[in-house]
Design a protein around this motif. Structure first.
Motif, PDB file in Angstrom:
ATOM      1  N   UNK A   1       0.882  -1.260  -0.123  1.00 30.62           N
ATOM      2  CA  UNK A   1       0.073   0.056  -0.001  1.00 30.62           C
ATOM      3  C   UNK A   1       0.760   1.303  -0.076  1.00 30.62           C
ATOM      4  N   UNK A   2       2.064   1.094   0.049  1.00 31.84           N
ATOM      5  CA  UNK A   2       3.019   2.225   0.254  1.00 31.84           C
ATOM      6  C   UNK A   2       3.817   2.643  -0.829  1.00 31.84           C
ATOM      7  N   UNK A   3       3.680   1.924  -2.437  1.00 36.99           N
ATOM      8  CA  UNK A   3       4.251   2.281  -3.351  1.00 36.99           C
ATOM      9  C   UNK A   3       3.217   3.232  -4.392  1.00 36.99           C
ATOM     10  N   UNK A   4       3.642   4.345  -4.666  1.00 41.74           N
ATOM     11  CA  UNK A   4       2.545   5.032  -5.533  1.00 41.74           C
ATOM     12  C   UNK A   4       2.536   4.481  -6.840  1.00 41.74           C
ATOM     13  N   UNK A   5       3.440   3.770  -7.446  1.00 37.92           N
ATOM     14  CA  UNK A   5       3.310   3.209  -8.751  1.00 37.92           C
ATOM     15  C   UNK A   5       4.308   1.984  -8.903  1.00 37.92           C
ATOM     16  N   UNK A   6       4.158   0.991  -9.652  1.00 36.64           N
ATOM     17  CA  UNK A   6       5.048  -0.002  -9.581  1.00 36.64           C
ATOM     18  C   UNK A   6       5.266  -0.284 -11.411  1.00 36.64           C
ATOM     19  N   UNK A   7       6.475  -0.366 -11.523  1.00 33.36           N
ATOM     20  CA  UNK A   7       6.742  -0.436 -13.187  1.00 33.36           C
ATOM     21  C   UNK A   7       7.571  -1.288 -13.660  1.00 33.36           C
ATOM     22  N   UNK A   8       7.761  -1.961 -14.743  1.00 31.20           N
ATOM     23  CA  UNK A   8       8.858  -2.559 -15.215  1.00 31.20           C
ATOM     24  C   UNK A   8       9.733  -2.113 -16.121  1.00 31.20           C
ATOM     25  N   UNK A   9      11.158  -2.122 -15.994  1.00 29.11           N
ATOM     26  CA  UNK A   9      11.968  -1.513 -16.922  1.00 29.11           C
ATOM     27  C   UNK A   9      12.630  -2.782 -17.631  1.00 29.11           C
TER      28      UNK A   9
END
Length: 239
Positions: free
Chosen positions: A43-51
Motif C-alpha cells: 500500500x506504500x508504493x505510489x506506482x510499480x513499473x517494469x524496466x
C-alpha cells in the motif's frame, strides 16, 4: 509525511547463467511475477513499473498487468550497466512527463521470496528515520565476519580489517551484514544529485532467518525450487 515512492522492477534479457531467467517458470509462474505480486499488494508504493529492453519480457509483464511505460534503451541493458543508471532513466522519463517521485524502491526479480509486509516495513523504517537510503540485509555468519577474514599480502596473511590481532571469541565479534538484493530504497535527490544508491545515511532491514535466494546460477534456481516446494515460503499480505 508519506513519500511518493516508485516501485521499479528491472528485468533485462540476455542472462548468461540462466537463459531467459526473468520469465523462466518457477512453480508454474514467470520469475518476475513473484516480485510483481508482492509489489502490487504494498500500500506504500505510489506506482510499480517494469524496466526492460526485451520485448518478450515486456509482453509477459503486460499480460500480468504490470505497467511498462517505456522500453529501456539497449545501452542500459548490458552486463556492466549499473543499476543506478536504470533508475535514473526511469526517473527522468517520468519527470519529462510531469510526474515526480520522492524515492525509488528497487525490487529485483532474482530475489523472489519477499512479501508485501517486508516491502511496507522497509518503507516505513526508511520514512520514519529520514534515511538517504535503506537496504535489506542478512547477517554474515561468524566464520565469514570481516574481523576473521584474511587477505594475502606478500605471501603472508593479514586481517582484512587492518587490525593487528584477531578477535578471539565469536561472542565478541560485531555484527556484520551483506546485501540480500531484495530491497533498495533511495531518495530521488540522492540518486540524481549524488549519483549514488546509498548517500550518507543508509538504514537497513535485517531479513536473516527468512527464506532466501538470490538467483544467478542453475544451483541458485534449484535452491529456489527447493524453498518453494518445501513449503518454507508462505506469502504474507497486509501491513
Amino acid at each position: 509525511m508519506t513519500k511518493k515512492i516508485l516501485g521499479l522492477i528491472p528485468a533485462r534479457g540476455g542472462s548468461k547463467g540462466i537463459p531467459g531467467k526473468n520469465i523462466k517458470l518457477l512453480g508454474g509462474k514467470p520469475l518476475l511475477q513473484y516480485t510483481w505480486e508482492a509489489a502490487k499488494q504494498s500500500s506504500l508504493l505510489e506506482k510499480v513499473i517494469l524496466s526492460s529492453e526485451d520485448q518478450e519480457i515486456i509482453e509477459v509483464a503486460k499480460k500480468l498487468g504490470l505497467e511498462v511505460p517505456f522500453t529501456r534503451p539497449e545501452e542500459l541493458a548490458r552486463d556492466e550497466t549499473p543499476s543506478i543508471e536504470v533508475i535514473k532513466q526511469a526517473l527522468n522519463f517520468f519527470k519529462e512527463n510531469g510526474q515526480e517521485f520522492d524515492a525509488v524502491c528497487l525490487l529485483q526479480p532474482t530475489t523472489p521470496f519477499r512479501s508485501p509486509v517486508l516491502i511496507n516495513a522497509c518503507i516505513k523504517k526508511f520514512e520514519e528515520n529520514n534515511y538517504d537510503s535503506l537496504i535489506s540485509v542478512r547477517e554474515v555468519p561468524a566464520e565469514f565476519n570481516p574481523h576473521w577474514v584474511f587477505e594475502e599480502k606478500e605471501g603472508l596473511l593479514k586481517l582484512a580489517t587492518g587490525e593487528e590481532s584477531i578477535i578471539p571469541r565469536r561472542q565478541e565479534l560485531p555484527k556484520a551484514y551483506f546485501r540480500d538484493g531484495a530491497i533498495y530504497i533511495t531518495k530521488t535527490e540522492v540518486l540524481l544529485e549524488q549519483n549514488s544508491l546509498f548517500g550518507e545515511r543508509t538504514g537497513f532491514y535485517d531479513t536473516t532467518g527468512k527464506p532466501y535466494v538470490n538467483i544467478d546460477t542453475p544451483l541458485d534456481w534449484e535452491e529456489a525450487e527447493r524453498i518453494l516446494y518445501s513449503g518454507e515460503w508462505r506469502v504474507e499480505s497486509g501491513e
